[in-house]
Design a protein around this motif. Structure first.
Motif, PDB file in Angstrom:
ATOM      1  N   ALA A   1     -77.975 -30.756 -60.315  1.00 15.75           N
ATOM      2  CA  ALA A   1     -77.311 -29.662 -61.021  1.00 15.75           C
ATOM      3  C   ALA A   1     -75.836 -29.981 -61.244  1.00 15.75           C
ATOM      4  N   GLU A   2     -75.193 -30.572 -60.256  1.00 12.27           N
ATOM      5  CA  GLU A   2     -73.784 -30.941 -60.390  1.00 12.27           C
ATOM      6  C   GLU A   2     -73.597 -32.029 -61.453  1.00 12.27           C
ATOM      7  N   LEU A   3     -74.491 -33.009 -61.472  1.00 11.95           N
ATOM      8  CA  LEU A   3     -74.429 -34.061 -62.482  1.00 11.95           C
ATOM      9  C   LEU A   3     -74.645 -33.477 -63.881  1.00 11.95           C
ATOM     10  N   ARG A   4     -75.587 -32.572 -64.011  1.00 11.21           N
ATOM     11  CA  ARG A   4     -75.842 -31.928 -65.303  1.00 11.21           C
ATOM     12  C   ARG A   4     -74.613 -31.161 -65.783  1.00 11.21           C
ATOM     13  N   ARG A   5     -73.958 -30.440 -64.867  1.00 11.67           N
ATOM     14  CA  ARG A   5     -72.736 -29.700 -65.228  1.00 11.67           C
ATOM     15  C   ARG A   5     -71.628 -30.655 -65.650  1.00 11.67           C
ATOM     16  N   ALA A   6     -71.486 -31.767 -64.951  1.00 15.26           N
ATOM     17  CA  ALA A   6     -70.442 -32.733 -65.291  1.00 15.26           C
ATOM     18  C   ALA A   6     -70.705 -33.368 -66.648  1.00 15.26           C
ATOM     19  N   MET A   7     -71.951 -33.665 -66.951  1.00 16.74           N
ATOM     20  CA  MET A   7     -72.276 -34.275 -68.239  1.00 16.74           C
ATOM     21  C   MET A   7     -72.006 -33.309 -69.389  1.00 16.74           C
ATOM     22  N   THR A   8     -72.354 -32.052 -69.243  1.00 20.00           N
ATOM     23  CA  THR A   8     -72.111 -31.098 -70.323  1.00 20.00           C
ATOM     24  C   THR A   8     -70.618 -30.842 -70.477  1.00 20.00           C
ATOM     25  N   ALA A   9     -69.881 -30.818 -69.387  1.00 18.28           N
ATOM     26  CA  ALA A   9     -68.435 -30.613 -69.483  1.00 18.28           C
ATOM     27  C   ALA A   9     -67.780 -31.795 -70.183  1.00 18.28           C
ATOM     28  N   THR A  10     -68.228 -33.006 -69.881  1.00 22.72           N
ATOM     29  CA  THR A  10     -67.680 -34.194 -70.524  1.00 22.72           C
ATOM     30  C   THR A  10     -67.975 -34.183 -72.013  1.00 22.72           C
ATOM     31  N   ASN A  11     -69.176 -33.787 -72.398  1.00 25.66           N
ATOM     32  CA  ASN A  11     -69.520 -33.729 -73.814  1.00 25.66           C
ATOM     33  C   ASN A  11     -68.670 -32.703 -74.544  1.00 25.66           C
ATOM     34  N   ARG A  12     -68.426 -31.568 -73.916  1.00 21.59           N
ATOM     35  CA  ARG A  12     -67.595 -30.540 -74.561  1.00 21.59           C
ATOM     36  C   ARG A  12     -66.164 -31.024 -74.729  1.00 21.59           C
TER      37      ARG A  12
END
Length: 102
Positions: A31-42
């Motif tokens: 879940a933390e990795l998923r949040r980091a990936m979406t934040a990086t994309n944004r």
């Protein structure tokens, strides 16, 4: 007999507890990795907005293409116009050849 069952039960508790803790940690890390990936994309989308060249168009099933699609040398790509003149522009290109209809 009861003592033997008690020893077996106590023997199974640490591995079961370990498996439970590992699964919980794995779910949390995913879940933390998923949040980091979406934040990086944004952040990347805000920092580098996509701007399409003026001679780009959308072709259904292929996506955005640039260049003159009627030219024989068109690369049908989003990044390269043609094999002969990749940088463009297509207007007035001396290598332009009409694509043969099949």
């Amino acid at each position: 007999m009861l003592a033997l069952l008690w020893i077996i039960a106590v023997g199974f508790i640490p591995p079961l507890l370990s498996v439970w803790i590992m699964r919980r940690t794995q779910k949390r890390m995913q879940a933390e990795l998923r949040r980091a990936m979406t934040a990086t994309n944004r952040i990347r989308a805000r920092r580098y907005p996509v701007s399409l060249p003026p001679d780009s168009y959308y072709l259904e099933g292929v996506g955005y293409l640039i260049g003159d699609i009627s030219c024989r040398f068109n690369a049908r790509s989003r990044y390269i116009r043609c094999a002969v003149n990749p940088e463009g522009p297509c207007q007035g290109c001396r290598h332009y050849e009409q694509k043969e209809e099949v």
